[in-house]
Design a protein around this motif. Sequence first.
Motif, PDB file in Angstrom:
ATOM      1  N   GLY A 103      49.012 -46.040  14.561  1.00 39.96           N
ATOM      2  CA  GLY A 103      50.435 -45.705  14.745  1.00 39.96           C
ATOM      3  C   GLY A 103      50.844 -44.413  14.066  1.00 39.96           C
ATOM      4  N   GLN A 104      50.049 -43.958  13.073  1.00 40.11           N
ATOM      5  CA  GLN A 104      50.403 -42.727  12.343  1.00 40.11           C
ATOM      6  C   GLN A 104      50.345 -41.504  13.267  1.00 40.11           C
ATOM      7  N   ALA A 105      49.334 -41.482  14.144  1.00 38.74           N
ATOM      8  CA  ALA A 105      49.160 -40.323  15.035  1.00 38.74           C
ATOM      9  C   ALA A 105      50.379 -40.189  15.947  1.00 38.74           C
ATOM     10  N   LYS A 106      50.881 -41.323  16.404  1.00 40.50           N
ATOM     11  CA  LYS A 106      52.057 -41.296  17.304  1.00 40.50           C
ATOM     12  C   LYS A 106      53.279 -40.770  16.548  1.00 40.50           C
ATOM     13  N   LYS A 107      53.403 -41.207  15.285  1.00 39.77           N
ATOM     14  CA  LYS A 107      54.534 -40.738  14.461  1.00 39.77           C
ATOM     15  C   LYS A 107      54.463 -39.226  14.297  1.00 39.77           C
ATOM     16  N   LEU A 108      53.247 -38.741  14.039  1.00 35.54           N
ATOM     17  CA  LEU A 108      53.073 -37.295  13.863  1.00 35.54           C
ATOM     18  C   LEU A 108      53.368 -36.542  15.146  1.00 35.54           C
ATOM     19  N   ASP A 109      53.055 -37.178  16.267  1.00 41.99           N
ATOM     20  CA  ASP A 109      53.275 -36.535  17.556  1.00 41.99           C
ATOM     21  C   ASP A 109      54.762 -36.281  17.786  1.00 41.99           C
ATOM     22  N   ARG A 110      55.594 -37.128  17.173  1.00 37.84           N
ATOM     23  CA  ARG A 110      57.047 -36.974  17.354  1.00 37.84           C
ATOM     24  C   ARG A 110      57.641 -35.904  16.439  1.00 37.84           C
ATOM     25  N   LYS A 111      56.828 -35.401  15.520  1.00 37.90           N
ATOM     26  CA  LYS A 111      57.343 -34.349  14.621  1.00 37.90           C
ATOM     27  C   LYS A 111      57.468 -33.031  15.392  1.00 37.90           C
ATOM     28  N   ARG A 112      58.131 -32.063  14.768  1.00 38.96           N
ATOM     29  CA  ARG A 112      58.320 -30.765  15.419  1.00 38.96           C
ATOM     30  C   ARG A 112      57.092 -29.885  15.184  1.00 38.96           C
ATOM     31  N   TYR A 113      56.677 -29.189  16.218  1.00 39.66           N
ATOM     32  CA  TYR A 113      55.533 -28.281  16.112  1.00 39.66           C
ATOM     33  C   TYR A 113      56.015 -26.845  16.267  1.00 39.66           C
ATOM     34  N   SER A 114      55.289 -25.939  15.646  1.00 37.25           N
ATOM     35  CA  SER A 114      55.666 -24.525  15.735  1.00 37.25           C
ATOM     36  C   SER A 114      55.345 -24.000  17.135  1.00 37.25           C
ATOM     37  N   CYS A 115      55.794 -22.792  17.406  1.00 39.84           N
ATOM     38  CA  CYS A 115      55.562 -22.190  18.727  1.00 39.84           C
ATOM     39  C   CYS A 115      54.085 -21.799  18.875  1.00 39.84           C
ATOM     40  N   SER A 116      53.775 -21.173  19.973  1.00 37.66           N
ATOM     41  CA  SER A 116      52.432 -20.661  20.182  1.00 37.66           C
ATOM     42  C   SER A 116      52.545 -19.192  20.590  1.00 37.66           C
ATOM     43  N   VAL A 117      51.433 -18.583  20.929  1.00 33.16           N
ATOM     44  CA  VAL A 117      51.478 -17.190  21.399  1.00 33.16           C
ATOM     45  C   VAL A 117      50.457 -16.991  22.507  1.00 33.16           C
ATOM     46  N   VAL A 118      50.744 -16.013  23.376  1.00 35.82           N
ATOM     47  CA  VAL A 118      49.728 -15.496  24.299  1.00 35.82           C
ATOM     48  C   VAL A 118      49.291 -14.166  23.702  1.00 35.82           C
ATOM     49  N   SER A 119      47.989 -14.013  23.481  1.00 39.57           N
ATOM     50  CA  SER A 119      47.473 -12.782  22.852  1.00 39.57           C
ATOM     51  C   SER A 119      46.556 -12.040  23.815  1.00 39.57           C
ATOM     52  N   PHE A 120      46.676 -10.713  23.794  1.00 41.49           N
ATOM     53  CA  PHE A 120      45.802  -9.863  24.614  1.00 41.49           C
ATOM     54  C   PHE A 120      45.000  -8.961  23.679  1.00 41.49           C
ATOM     55  N   PHE A 121      43.712  -8.872  23.960  1.00 42.81           N
ATOM     56  CA  PHE A 121      42.843  -7.989  23.179  1.00 42.81           C
ATOM     57  C   PHE A 121      42.249  -6.980  24.156  1.00 42.81           C
ATOM     58  N   TRP A 122      42.643  -5.716  23.977  1.00 45.86           N
ATOM     59  CA  TRP A 122      42.230  -4.691  24.932  1.00 45.86           C
ATOM     60  C   TRP A 122      41.339  -3.635  24.281  1.00 45.86           C
ATOM     61  N   GLY A 123      40.214  -3.367  24.933  1.00 47.34           N
ATOM     62  CA  GLY A 123      39.397  -2.216  24.593  1.00 47.34           C
ATOM     63  C   GLY A 123      39.808  -1.110  25.556  1.00 47.34           C
ATOM     64  N   LEU A 124      40.223   0.053  25.014  1.00 53.00           N
ATOM     65  CA  LEU A 124      40.781   1.126  25.855  1.00 53.00           C
ATOM     66  C   LEU A 124      39.906   2.374  25.767  1.00 53.00           C
ATOM     67  N   ASP A 125      39.830   3.111  26.879  1.00 52.18           N
ATOM     68  CA  ASP A 125      38.910   4.258  26.902  1.00 52.18           C
ATOM     69  C   ASP A 125      39.555   5.548  26.410  1.00 52.18           C
ATOM     70  N   LYS A 126      40.811   5.455  25.926  1.00 54.90           N
ATOM     71  CA  LYS A 126      41.401   6.642  25.284  1.00 54.90           C
ATOM     72  C   LYS A 126      42.331   6.183  24.157  1.00 54.90           C
ATOM     73  N   PRO A 127      42.559   7.042  23.184  1.00 56.16           N
ATOM     74  CA  PRO A 127      43.428   6.606  22.076  1.00 56.16           C
ATOM     75  C   PRO A 127      44.904   6.708  22.452  1.00 56.16           C
ATOM     76  N   PHE A 128      45.700   5.776  21.954  1.00 57.90           N
ATOM     77  CA  PHE A 128      47.157   5.823  22.145  1.00 57.90           C
ATOM     78  C   PHE A 128      47.783   6.056  20.769  1.00 57.90           C
ATOM     79  N   GLU A 129      47.574   7.309  20.303  1.00 63.83           N
ATOM     80  CA  GLU A 129      47.939   7.664  18.923  1.00 63.83           C
ATOM     81  C   GLU A 129      49.423   7.462  18.627  1.00 63.83           C
ATOM     82  N   MET A 130      50.251   7.521  19.676  1.00 69.33           N
ATOM     83  CA  MET A 130      51.704   7.402  19.432  1.00 69.33           C
ATOM     84  C   MET A 130      52.081   5.981  18.997  1.00 69.33           C
TER      85      MET A 130
END
Length: 495
Positions: A291-318
Motif C-alpha cells: 500500500g505504500q507504493a500507492k500512497k507515494l503514487d498520489r504524491k506530487r511529482y516534479s516536471c520533466s524535460v525534453v532535451s536535445f543534444f546536437w553536434g553541429l558542423d560550425k560554431p555558433f559563437e553568438m
Amino acid sequence: MKTKTVIVIGAGIGGLTAATHLAKQGLHVTVFEKNARPGGRCDRLSRDGHHFDTGPTLLVMPLLYEAEFTALGASFREMLNLQRVDPTYHLVFDDGSGLALTSDMKFLQEQLEAIEPGSFQGLLRYMDEGHRHYHLATEKLVYPDFRVASDFFKLSHLPLLYQVKPLAKHYANMSTYFDDPRLKAAFTFQDVYMGLSPFEAPATFSMMPYTELAHGVWYPKGGMYQVVEALMSLAQEAGVEFQFNASVEQVDVNGRSARGIILDGQRLEADAVLANADLPYVYQNLLPQDGQAKKLDRKRYSCSVVSFFWGLDKPFEMLPPHTLFLADDYRENFTSIIRDLDLPANPSLYIHAPARLDPSMAPQGQDTLIGIVPVGHMSENGEQDWGAIRDQAREHVFRRLRTLGINDLKQHIKFEVNFTPLSWRKRYNLVKGSTHGLCHNLTQLGYFRPDFQHPRYRNLYFTGASTRPGTGMPTAMVSGRLASRRILDTLARGK
Ligand SMILES: Cc1cc2nc3c(=O)[nH]c(=O)nc-3n(C[C@H](O)[C@H](O)[C@H](O)COP(=O)(O)OP(=O)(O)OC[C@H]3O[C@@H](n4cnc5c(N)ncnc54)[C@H](O)[C@@H]3O)c2cc1C
C-alpha cells in the motif's frame, strides 16, 4: 569482529557519497548500478568529438559542494578545475529584450533600470531576503537530519514561519520588489530546478537566485561529469566495490528487516541496504506491495524535460554558455506543464553551449549545443504522444533561436540525440519520467519528505533526490552523508 556489510543500489551522486562515507568508517560497501557507468542523472554522452552533459549543466550552491567534499576529506577546489560563469545566464524575453544576470553590479544596475526605473533598489532588497533565506534554510532545513517529528516541529523553528516565508508564494512575493513581469520572471525561474512553479513554490526559494548571484554559477573544465569522476576516485580510494550493468531485481526482505538484494536470481546478503534508485521506484518495483507504493503514487511529482543534444558542423559563437528564453505567458507555461502535464504553447526554454566555457567540448571549428524544454511528467493514462511533443519542442527551439538571428541551425546539425520523459524513466528508473523526483511543494519538504530509513524494514535506507533534503547535485551529497550517518548510528546500536 566481523566487518559489517552494506549494499548500495545505484551509483548516483547520493549513492556514491554515502558509499564513500561508509567505507571510510570501515564498512564493506558494494554498489550495484544498472547502467554501465556511475553518476545516474549526472550523465554524459560523447560522439564524434562532441561532449554533452545530459543531466545537470549548472554547478550551483558551491558552498554546499565545498562542505560536502571537506566532509569526505577532500578539497572541492583542488579536485575540480572550476571557472566562474559570469554572466550566469543571458535571458531573452518575447519582446526581444534581454538581461544578462551578472555579478557586475554596475552593469546589472544599468540593465535593470532600463527595464524598470528604481528596480535595482528592489533587487538589493530581494538579495537581502535571499541571503536570509539561504542561510536559514540550509542551516535549519537542508543540513539537519529530522529523525523524529520533534526535531522538526520545535519551538525554535516557529520564527522560520516569517523568517523564510514558507507560506508565501514566490511569485506573489515578487511584487514587494518589482512591478515588471520580466523581472519577476528573471528572479523566479530557478524554481523549475525544484520541478516547481513560482506560482506555488514557497518564497523561501529566493535563496536560489541569491546564491547564483552571490556565490556564483560555476563550470568544471571537462563538464559536470567531472564531479562524478571526482566522487568515484574518492569512493575507490576508500575501498568501495562497484558492479556495473547490475540491475537489482528486488530488495530481499524478511519480517521487519532487509536481508540483502536479489540480482540475476541470486540472493546477496548484507547487514544494511541503501537504495539510491528513485525512492518511489524502489517502493513500486523492488519491495513487496503493502500500500505504500500507492500512497507515494498520489504524491506530487516534479516536471520533466525534453532535451536535445546536437553536434553541429560550425560554431555558433553568438550563443553564450547559458541562454534562457523566458515566455511572456509565464503563468500559462507552468499551468500547462504542472496541471495539464503538457508542452506549453509558447514554452520557456534553455540553451547550453559548453564549448564557450571549454573549447574541448566540441571539435575545432564546430559546436556542441544542448536544448532543454520543460514539459509535464508522464500521465497515468499514458495518453501523451512523446514523439509529437518532442518534435514540437524542437521547432520551438529553432523558432526561439531565429529571434537571435540564428536561422540556419537545422542545416548544420550533424547528429541529434534526444531524451523525452520516456528516456528518463528507462535510463534511470525515474517514476513518471520526472527529472527531479518527488516535487518540493510545502507539504513535501523537510520532515514531510520521505525519511532516510524505511518505516518497516529498519535496515533499509534511502538516499537521493526523492528523499531528504531534495533534488540537486550538492543536496544529493548532503543526502548521502546524512543517510550514511543514520546507517552507522543504527549499526553501532546493533539494530
Ligand atoms: C535534465 C536534468 C537537469 C538537471 N540540472 C541540474 C543542475 O543544473 N544542477 C544540479 O545541481 N542538479 C541538476 N539536476 C538534478 C540532479 O541531477 C539530481 O538531483 C541528482 O543528480 C540526483 O542524484 P541521486 O543521488 O538522486 O541519484 P540518481 O541520479 O537518481 O541515480 C540513481 C542511480 O540508481 C540507478 N538505479 C536505478 N534503479 C536501479 C536498479 N534496480 N538497480 C541498480 N541501479 C539502479 C540509476 O541507474 C542511477 O544511476 C538535473 C537533473 C536532470 C535530470
